[in-house]
Design an enzyme around this catalytic site. Structure first.
Site, PDB file in Angstrom:
ATOM      1  CE  LYS A  61       5.129   8.085  -5.844  1.00 16.31           C
ATOM      2  NZ  LYS A  61       5.301   9.491  -5.466  1.00 16.31           N
TER       3      LYS A  61
ATOM      4  N   GLY B 190       1.836   7.564  -0.568  1.00 15.19           N
ATOM      5  CA  GLY B 190       2.057   7.267   0.849  1.00 15.19           C
ATOM      6  C   GLY B 190       0.827   7.174   1.738  1.00 15.19           C
TER       7      GLY B 190
ATOM      8  N   GLY C  66      13.664  19.544   2.316  1.00 14.24           N
ATOM      9  CA  GLY C  66      13.722  18.081   2.331  1.00 14.24           C
ATOM     10  C   GLY C  66      12.680  17.437   1.430  1.00 14.24           C
TER      11      GLY C  66
ATOM     12  CB  ILE D 116      -3.916   8.435  -0.736  1.00 13.71           C
ATOM     13  CG1 ILE D 116      -3.531   9.903  -0.578  1.00 13.71           C
ATOM     14  CG2 ILE D 116      -5.343   8.291  -1.253  1.00 13.71           C
ATOM     15  CD1 ILE D 116      -3.526  10.687  -1.886  1.00 13.71           C
TER      16      ILE D 116
ATOM     17  N   GLY E 222       6.131  11.373   3.248  1.00 17.56           N
ATOM     18  CA  GLY E 222       6.346  11.807   4.638  1.00 17.56           C
ATOM     19  C   GLY E 222       6.407  10.597   5.548  1.00 17.56           C
TER      20      GLY E 222
ATOM     21  CB  VAL F 116       1.038   4.294  -5.284  1.00 12.54           C
ATOM     22  CG1 VAL F 116       0.524   5.442  -6.140  1.00 12.54           C
ATOM     23  CG2 VAL F 116       1.765   3.288  -6.154  1.00 12.54           C
TER      24      VAL F 116
ATOM     25  CD  GLU G 253      16.027  12.153  -2.230  1.00 14.09           C
ATOM     26  OE1 GLU G 253      17.194  12.107  -1.826  1.00 14.09           O
ATOM     27  OE2 GLU G 253      15.051  11.778  -1.560  1.00 14.09           O
TER      28      GLU G 253
ATOM     29  CD  GLU H 204      -2.868   1.209   0.105  1.00  7.48           C
ATOM     30  OE1 GLU H 204      -2.661   2.101  -0.728  1.00  7.48           O
ATOM     31  OE2 GLU H 204      -3.799   0.389   0.025  1.00  7.48           O
TER      32      GLU H 204
HETATM   33  N1  LIG Z   1      10.023   9.008   1.868  1.00  6.98           N
HETATM   34  C1  LIG Z   1       8.712   8.923   1.646  1.00  6.98           C
HETATM   35  O1  LIG Z   1       7.941   9.768   2.068  1.00  6.98           O
HETATM   36  C2  LIG Z   1       8.163   7.731   0.914  1.00  6.98           C
HETATM   37  C3  LIG Z   1       6.794   7.697   0.587  1.00  6.98           C
HETATM   38  C4  LIG Z   1       6.276   6.552  -0.027  1.00  6.98           C
HETATM   39  C5  LIG Z   1       7.114   5.505  -0.338  1.00  6.98           C
HETATM   40  N2  LIG Z   1       8.445   5.598  -0.054  1.00  6.98           N
HETATM   41  C6  LIG Z   1       9.289   4.452  -0.365  1.00  6.98           C
HETATM   42  O2  LIG Z   1       9.758   3.900   0.855  1.00  6.98           O
HETATM   43  C7  LIG Z   1      11.042   3.320   0.675  1.00  6.98           C
HETATM   44  C8  LIG Z   1      12.012   3.928   1.685  1.00  6.98           C
HETATM   45  O3  LIG Z   1      12.089   5.321   1.451  1.00  6.98           O
HETATM   46  P1  LIG Z   1      12.795   6.319   2.509  1.00  6.98           P
HETATM   47  O4  LIG Z   1      12.437   7.680   2.070  1.00  6.98           O
HETATM   48  O5  LIG Z   1      12.498   5.886   3.894  1.00  6.98           O
HETATM   49  O6  LIG Z   1      14.324   6.024   2.167  1.00  6.98           O
HETATM   50  P2  LIG Z   1      15.597   6.459   3.019  1.00  6.98           P
HETATM   51  O7  LIG Z   1      15.260   7.567   3.959  1.00  6.98           O
HETATM   52  O8  LIG Z   1      16.697   6.660   2.045  1.00  6.98           O
HETATM   53  O9  LIG Z   1      15.923   5.165   3.901  1.00  6.98           O
HETATM   54  C9  LIG Z   1      16.478   4.008   3.364  1.00  6.98           C
HETATM   55  C10 LIG Z   1      16.951   3.148   4.502  1.00  6.98           C
HETATM   56  O10 LIG Z   1      17.480   1.944   3.945  1.00  6.98           O
HETATM   57  C11 LIG Z   1      18.723   1.667   4.609  1.00  6.98           C
HETATM   58  N3  LIG Z   1      19.593   0.919   3.714  1.00  6.98           N
HETATM   59  C12 LIG Z   1      20.058   1.255   2.498  1.00  6.98           C
HETATM   60  N4  LIG Z   1      20.862   0.289   2.016  1.00  6.98           N
HETATM   61  C13 LIG Z   1      20.907  -0.661   2.960  1.00  6.98           C
HETATM   62  C14 LIG Z   1      21.587  -1.902   3.075  1.00  6.98           C
HETATM   63  N5  LIG Z   1      22.380  -2.362   2.117  1.00  6.98           N
HETATM   64  N6  LIG Z   1      21.431  -2.628   4.203  1.00  6.98           N
HETATM   65  C15 LIG Z   1      20.628  -2.175   5.200  1.00  6.98           C
HETATM   66  N7  LIG Z   1      19.959  -1.009   5.158  1.00  6.98           N
HETATM   67  C16 LIG Z   1      20.108  -0.264   4.045  1.00  6.98           C
HETATM   68  C17 LIG Z   1      19.293   3.022   4.923  1.00  6.98           C
HETATM   69  O11 LIG Z   1      20.258   2.854   5.942  1.00  6.98           O
HETATM   70  P3  LIG Z   1      21.013   4.085   6.660  1.00  6.98           P
HETATM   71  O12 LIG Z   1      19.944   4.769   7.483  1.00  6.98           O
HETATM   72  O13 LIG Z   1      21.999   3.467   7.504  1.00  6.98           O
HETATM   73  O14 LIG Z   1      21.526   4.928   5.568  1.00  6.98           O
HETATM   74  C18 LIG Z   1      18.051   3.771   5.363  1.00  6.98           C
HETATM   75  O15 LIG Z   1      17.801   3.535   6.716  1.00  6.98           O
HETATM   76  C19 LIG Z   1      11.393   3.565  -0.784  1.00  6.98           C
HETATM   77  O16 LIG Z   1      11.010   2.464  -1.558  1.00  6.98           O
HETATM   78  C20 LIG Z   1      10.536   4.778  -1.155  1.00  6.98           C
HETATM   79  O17 LIG Z   1      10.246   4.856  -2.542  1.00  6.98           O
HETATM   80  C21 LIG Z   1       8.987   6.671   0.566  1.00  6.98           C
END
Ligand SMILES: NC(=O)c1ccc[n+]([C@@H]2O[C@H](COP(=O)([O-])OP(=O)(O)OC[C@H]3O[C@@H](n4cnc5c(N)ncnc54)[C@H](OP(=O)(O)O)[C@@H]3O)[C@@H](O)[C@H]2O)c1
Length: 434
Positions: A206, A135, A188, A137, A303, A133, A191, A130
């Site tokens: 998405k 987040g 933030g 919703i 978020g 796509v 990127e 879920e």
């Molecule tokens: N951000 C959003 O609001 C959002 C919304 C919807 C969906 N998503 C999806 O959710 C997922 C995560 O996004 P995010 O924004 O949370 O990403 P993020 O902040 O970059 O976090 C990624 C995490 O993965 C860890 N990681 C990376 N490589 C690793 C490895 N080899 N072994 C163990 N841990 C590893 C990182 O470790 P470190 O902390 O040590 O660097 C970090 O804790 C993605 O698929 C993204 O598309 C994100």
């Protein structure tokens, strides 16, 4: 009360948001489920320097994700790493070890969701996505269950909060894209390398997932025409306003008698439409069904906490299935092209278009452009020109009556060669169907 035990891989934005909710909301979740969800193992590369909710202790902490997917107590692995590298290995290993999986990974699911789902079913586990796509919703549940009895004829979404923030700031404050991008990076929202957002890749992944669920068709990223927002400038908002429109990065999937037209692109939408009211980093999805007509879904698309809610809710759903001994049986993805909704090229789309020019002013320009449009059998609708001090970089706009994208592209290609053109003309559809 028995517990269902969870391992979390990835402690970034979504991972920490999910942990906060699982810690703070643990009692409510247990009340709703009738049993507790217990996090027993967490992993990230820097796990040992992270501050984690004290209420979750004691926790097994590791930098090696393999220790989570093989942990004897873990029943559900949440993959919150992202990307198609390590994340794919985590999910693969979890399935092999017969652990259920919850993922927020749009990129991986868009690239190989149907195959992952098949493996999950064969392995007798549960899988949920879920958070991948929009987040906050719950749009997967809507398309997979809520309105699955309808026959979707069109789906339009604002699926990238970063682009929507940038476009609405440009609109409000008349500032260039580079300035709002720098602000979005400071906040933030964007990127350091903003390409995934502003060139449309994130929104395209998405749309692959939403269109697959909405139309029951096999969709791949290459089926979707993609254009980002880099070329949009404040002047476009001024002209759009004159036309009672605004500009949004629209993810569209629309049924035509020939097939499905899929695109992620900036488009003009009437200011009177509900999508035009979606401001800032919000997301929205508007679905038109043959029987149920219009439904609209709105909320935070990203978020830590809104996305954490989606992950926590998926963990609850999967935990219930585990407790009732009910593994995944049916994939939400179609495996074959069914015919009726086969994706067709965007060049077959018919729409009115907005074409913005930047020219070195001289007599006869409009006549030359009108001549090219006439050659392509495109009817000119209006010419708009705001007062401008400079004669060597004069912006103006032509709108044309509904015509095929193919004809507009041919006309724009020809116009780009004209010696008074400062820049290739920018053509955007005017979405009247919304
Ligand atoms: N951000 C959003 O609001 C959002 C919304 C919807 C969906 N998503 C999806 O959710 C997922 C995560 O996004 P995010 O924004 O949370 O990403 P993020 O902040 O970059 O976090 C990624 C995490 O993965 C860890 N990681 C990376 N490589 C690793 C490895 N080899 N072994 C163990 N841990 C590893 C990182 O470790 P470190 O902390 O040590 O660097 C970090 O804790 C993605 O698929 C993204 O598309 C994100």
């Amino acid at each position: 009360m028995d517990e269902v035990k969870v391992g979390i891989v990835g402690l970034g934005n979504v991972g920490t948001g999910t942990l906060t909710i699982l810690a703070e909301n643990a009692d409510q979740i247990a009340l709703k489920l009738g049993f507790r969800l217990k996090v027993v193992a967490v992993c990230s590369r820097s796990v040992h320097s992270k501050e984690l909710p004290a209420a979750l202790e004691p926790l097994f902490k590791t930098t090696d994700w393999r220790e989570v997917v093989t942990h004897p107590e873990v029943q559900i692995v949440a993959e919150l790493v992202g990307g198609t590298g390590v994340a794919s290995e985590v999910i693969e290993a979890a399935i092999t070890n017969r652990k259920s999986v919850v993922t927020a990974n749009k990129e991986l699911m868009a690239a190989c969701g149907p195959e992952i789902w098949d493996r999950a079913i064969r392995s007798g586990i549960n899988l949920a996505m879920e958070a991948s796509v929009c987040g906050g919703i719950p749009i997967h549940a809507v398309l997979r269950e809520g309105i699955s009895g309808d026959r979707v004829v069109a789906l339009y979404g604002i699926l990238n909060g970063t682009c929507n923030y940038m476009l609405t700031e440009m609109e409000k404050r008349d500032v260039p894209l580079a300035a709002v991008l720098a602000e979005a990076q400071l906040l933030g929202y964007a990127e350091a390398d903003p390409s995934a957002d502003i060139d449309g890749f994130d929104a395209r992944s998405k749309l692959v997932l939403l269109a697959a669920l909405a139309f029951g068709e096999k969709i791949t990223p290459s089926d979707i025409f993609m254009e980002g927002i880099r070329r949009i400038s404040p002047i476009d908002f001024r002209y759009a306003r004159q036309l009672k429109h605004t500009i949004r990065l629209i993810c569209g999937a629309r049924k035509t008698p020939q097939g499905l037209i899929l695109s992620v692109r900036p488009a003009l939408i009437p200011t009177s439409t509900i999508l035009a009211g979606v401001q800032g980093a919000y997301n929205a999805v508007w679905v038109k069904g043959k029987y149920g007509e219009d439904t609209f879904y709105y909320g935070w698309g990203a978020g830590a906490l809104p996305t954490g809610v989606a992950v926590a809710s998926d963990l609850m759903r999967v935990a219930r299935e585990i407790r009732s001994g009910s593994p995944e049986r049916v994939s939400p993805f179609a495996h074959e092209r069914l015919g009726e909704n086969v994706p067709i090229p965007v060049t077959k789309q018919k729409s009115a278009y907005y074409i913005r020019f930047r020219v070195e002013d001289r007599p006869g320009i409009i006549a030359r452009l009108a001549g090219i449009l006439a050659e392509k059998k495109i009817s000119l609708e209006a010419v708009l020109q705001e007062p401008c001090d400079t004669k060597d970089d004069l912006p103006f706009v032509i709108t044309v009556e509904p015509t095929s994208e193919q004809s507009v592209r041919e006309a724009v290609d020809e116009m780009s060669q004209l010696d008074f053109m400062r820049d290739a003309p920018l053509a955007m559809p005017m979405e009247t169907a919304l």
